[in-house]
Design a protein around this motif. Structure first.
Motif, mmCIF file in Angstrom:
data_model
loop_
_atom_site.group_PDB
_atom_site.id
_atom_site.type_symbol
_atom_site.label_atom_id
_atom_site.label_comp_id
_atom_site.label_asym_id
_atom_site.label_seq_id
_atom_site.Cartn_x
_atom_site.Cartn_y
_atom_site.Cartn_z
ATOM 1 N N LEU A 28 -3.138 -1.736 6.840
ATOM 2 C CA LEU A 28 -3.755 -0.881 5.836
ATOM 3 C C LEU A 28 -4.161 -1.720 4.632
ATOM 4 C CD1 LEU A 28 -1.399 2.239 5.839
ATOM 5 C CD2 LEU A 28 -3.707 2.109 6.745
ATOM 6 N N LYS A 29 -5.343 -1.400 4.092
ATOM 7 C CA LYS A 29 -5.836 -2.152 2.941
ATOM 8 C C LYS A 29 -6.034 -1.272 1.711
ATOM 9 C CE LYS A 29 -8.250 -5.378 5.990
ATOM 10 N NZ LYS A 29 -9.565 -5.938 6.409
ATOM 11 N N GLN A 30 -5.683 0.009 1.821
ATOM 12 C CA GLN A 30 -5.828 0.919 0.698
ATOM 13 C C GLN A 30 -4.736 1.970 0.746
ATOM 14 O OE1 GLN A 30 -7.724 0.896 3.720
ATOM 15 N NE2 GLN A 30 -9.592 1.900 3.035
ATOM 16 N N THR A 71 -10.246 9.662 13.168
ATOM 17 C CA THR A 71 -11.047 9.133 14.281
ATOM 18 C C THR A 71 -12.061 8.083 13.830
ATOM 19 O OG1 THR A 71 -12.580 11.011 14.065
ATOM 20 C CG2 THR A 71 -10.774 11.234 15.655
ATOM 21 N N ASP A 72 -12.378 8.032 12.548
ATOM 22 C CA ASP A 72 -13.183 6.937 11.999
ATOM 23 C C ASP A 72 -12.293 5.917 11.288
ATOM 24 O OD1 ASP A 72 -15.977 7.649 12.597
ATOM 25 O OD2 ASP A 72 -15.582 9.383 11.334
ATOM 26 N N PHE A 73 -11.238 6.410 10.650
ATOM 27 C CA PHE A 73 -10.377 5.552 9.829
ATOM 28 C C PHE A 73 -9.680 4.469 10.656
ATOM 29 C CE2 PHE A 73 -6.092 4.756 8.125
ATOM 30 C CZ PHE A 73 -6.417 4.236 6.884
ATOM 31 N N TYR A 74 -9.024 4.860 11.745
ATOM 32 C CA TYR A 74 -8.248 3.883 12.518
ATOM 33 C C TYR A 74 -9.120 2.862 13.242
ATOM 34 C CZ TYR A 74 -4.016 6.511 11.474
ATOM 35 O OH TYR A 74 -2.972 7.106 10.811
ATOM 36 N N PRO A 75 -10.228 3.259 13.877
ATOM 37 C CA PRO A 75 -11.078 2.234 14.479
ATOM 38 C C PRO A 75 -11.605 1.221 13.466
ATOM 39 C CG PRO A 75 -11.629 4.377 15.380
ATOM 40 C CD PRO A 75 -10.687 4.625 14.247
ATOM 41 N N MET A 107 0.835 -1.191 0.000
ATOM 42 C CA MET A 107 0.000 0.000 0.000
ATOM 43 C C MET A 107 0.879 1.254 0.000
ATOM 44 S SD MET A 107 -3.133 -1.145 -0.006
ATOM 45 C CE MET A 107 -2.498 -2.485 -1.035
ATOM 46 N N ASP A 108 0.452 2.279 -0.731
ATOM 47 C CA ASP A 108 1.178 3.550 -0.777
ATOM 48 C C ASP A 108 0.652 4.493 0.298
ATOM 49 O OD1 ASP A 108 2.754 2.798 -2.900
ATOM 50 O OD2 ASP A 108 1.374 3.598 -4.406
ATOM 51 N N TYR A 109 1.577 5.302 0.843
ATOM 52 C CA TYR A 109 1.236 6.338 1.809
ATOM 53 C C TYR A 109 1.899 7.615 1.337
ATOM 54 C CZ TYR A 109 1.417 9.163 6.071
ATOM 55 O OH TYR A 109 1.312 10.191 6.977
ATOM 56 N N ALA A 110 1.125 8.717 1.266
ATOM 57 C CA ALA A 110 1.669 10.008 0.842
ATOM 58 C C ALA A 110 1.206 11.092 1.795
ATOM 59 C CB ALA A 110 1.225 10.333 -0.582
ATOM 60 N N THR A 132 -7.490 6.822 -0.148
ATOM 61 C CA THR A 132 -8.287 7.089 1.044
ATOM 62 C C THR A 132 -7.684 8.296 1.733
ATOM 63 O OG1 THR A 132 -8.930 4.788 1.365
ATOM 64 C CG2 THR A 132 -9.010 6.224 3.296
ATOM 65 N N VAL A 133 -8.475 9.374 1.873
ATOM 66 C CA VAL A 133 -7.956 10.614 2.446
ATOM 67 C C VAL A 133 -8.007 10.511 3.966
ATOM 68 C CG1 VAL A 133 -8.289 13.109 2.628
ATOM 69 C CG2 VAL A 133 -8.663 11.944 0.433
ATOM 70 N N LEU A 134 -6.881 10.828 4.597
ATOM 71 C CA LEU A 134 -6.753 10.755 6.054
ATOM 72 C C LEU A 134 -6.589 12.158 6.623
ATOM 73 C CD1 LEU A 134 -6.275 9.180 8.730
ATOM 74 C CD2 LEU A 134 -3.843 9.108 8.119
ATOM 75 N N ALA A 135 -7.480 12.526 7.543
ATOM 76 C CA ALA A 135 -7.361 13.811 8.255
ATOM 77 C C ALA A 135 -7.217 13.506 9.739
ATOM 78 C CB ALA A 135 -8.548 14.700 7.951
#
Length: 285
Positions: free
Chosen positions: A39-41, A28-32, A1-4, A22-25
């Motif tokens: 990571l799957k995306q 609080t929803d993503f990690y749970p 998986m790529d992380y930028a 997948t946009v990460l801000a």
């Protein structure tokens, strides 16, 4: 998986143009949702984009950056029309979640129980979207969230801000949430109300209800019924209004009938709290 983790908005938009991310801000929803799994995306972390944080004001609107946290909203000096948004911000999980969770994340998650939706609907909010190819467009919040976990985001687009037009910042407001306990709970129903007055006559009204439909709804029929009436008529008008805009369901938190009854009660409370100061309602400071 790529992380930028881009440091400029244009860089982020170019990455979004290349492939889905997948946009990460706040996360609080993503990690749970990940649980104990990997990571799957591909993840695009926008926390390195300072231009997406904070609240700014122009002659036309108040802009809430996509990365603005609920704590920032609580602390920022805003007119009384935003009181309902501040009250909702205090209901978004624990203080730690309020410190990390973002306004845009709450909207993009598109949950029927998203606390930010009713007050932002009652503020007639627009969602600012940007992409590398199409530039910027504004979408009414009522047209951005399309259903449970569904939004109007196009491929390559990023939510960059939420705009509240100046015409929707008049008057006072309030937010009321119905849950199975006082804190840290997903709502059974919630209501936001904003009214502007001339003396005791209502000249502007905005009412929105969440957790009682797949998408939070403006109660436009009631809004029209309120305009031109006196604040002393609020309880009577709410009691007579059918709330036909709502389509509640039965689930583990409450039945459809309970939601409908609860919605009527909290709509009345939100309107009365917006109409009267604590002193006028006899509430001790």
């Amino acid at each position: 998986m790529d992380y930028a983790r881009p440091t400029e908005l244009e860089e982020a938009l170019l990455l979004l143009k290349q492939k889905p991310w997948t946009v990460l801000a706040g996360g609080t929803d993503f990690y749970p949702a990940l649980g104990a799994g990997p990571l799957k995306q591909d993840v695009l972390d926008i926390n390195g984009l300072p231009e997406l944080a904070g609240i700014t004001e122009t002659d036309d609107h108040v802009a809430i950056g996509a990365r603005t946290s609920w704590t920032e909203i609580i602390r920022h000096p805003l007119p009384p029309a935003f009181d309902m948004l501040k009250q909702a911000a205090r209901e978004v999980g624990s203080i730690q979640i309020q410190n990390r969770g973002t306004v845009a994340g709450n909207l993009c998650n598109a949950s029927p129980a998203a606390d930010g939706m009713p007050p932002l609907l009652a503020l007639d909010a627009r969602v600012e979207l940007r992409s590398a190819d199409e530039g910027q467009r504004l979408v009414r919040l009522s047209e951005f969230v399309l259903g449970n976990r569904k939004t109007a985001l196009r491929p390559g687009e990023l939510v960059t801000a939420v705009h509240v037009p100046r015409h929707a910042t008049a008057g006072r407001s309030s937010f009321v949430k119905l849950g199975s306990r006082r804190y840290l709970v997903i709502s059974i129903a919630m209501a936001a109300a904003r009214i502007a007055l001339e003396g005791e006559r209502i000249v502007e009204a905005a009412v929105a209800v969440g957790s009682c439909s797949a998408v939070a709804q403006r109660i436009e029929g009631l809004e029209q019924a309120l305009i031109g009436r006196y604040i002393s008529n609020i309880s009577e008008l709410v009691a007579d209004y059918p709330l036909s805009e709502l389509s509640p369901i039965d689930d583990v938190r409450g039945s459809a009938e309970y939601r409908r009854l609860g919605a009527r009660e909290i709509v009345e409370r939100a309107l009365l709290q917006a109409a009267f100061t604590d002193a006028e309602r006899g509430v001790a400071a």
